[in-house]
Design a protein around this motif. Sequence first.
Motif: not given
Length: 165
Positions: A136-165
């Motif tokens: 999966s690809v999760i697009k998040v707001p630019k200024r939240q990229l770092k914090t959302y990466k950390k949060i979403l990993k604890t909420k069950g997303i897989g290792k190969k899921v990409k989180i980008k701005k």
Amino acid sequence: ITWSKNMKTNKITRPGSKNKKSSAKKKKIKGNYYKITSRSKKTVLYVKPANKNIISVNIPSTVKISGKRYKVTGIAANAFKNYKKLKKVTIGTNINKIGKKAFYGCSSLKNIKVKTSKLTNSRIGRQAFKGIHKKSVIKVPKRQLKTYKKILKTKGIGKKVKIKK
């Protein structure tokens, strides 16, 4: 007159009397169900889509209910649980809470666009994104990229899921 006793709370209720929980009815607007959480603050909770075989869903920032505009501030627990055909989700800007197992088991869910920057670790339920597509690809707001990466990993997303701005 017949009376019933609720075993969990030991409350005696009269038949036909309504509990406080059932007083807030679900409203169906444009193929989705919403529940009014506060009339004074004009906020609603996204409950679920009307169609279980939905492929794409847009959770708006606001909805109109009987002529009044309400902010959509949350996604209910189990809102999209095991919706196998769901592929794309857009989360509006006013969302500040995602319930537990909201997207649990959505194995085809590949695109998630998060427009809100109001989410925190405590406001996203356990296993909210567990079981989504591995790539999966999760697009998040630019200024939240770092914090959302950390949060979403604890909420069950897989290792190969990409989180980008």
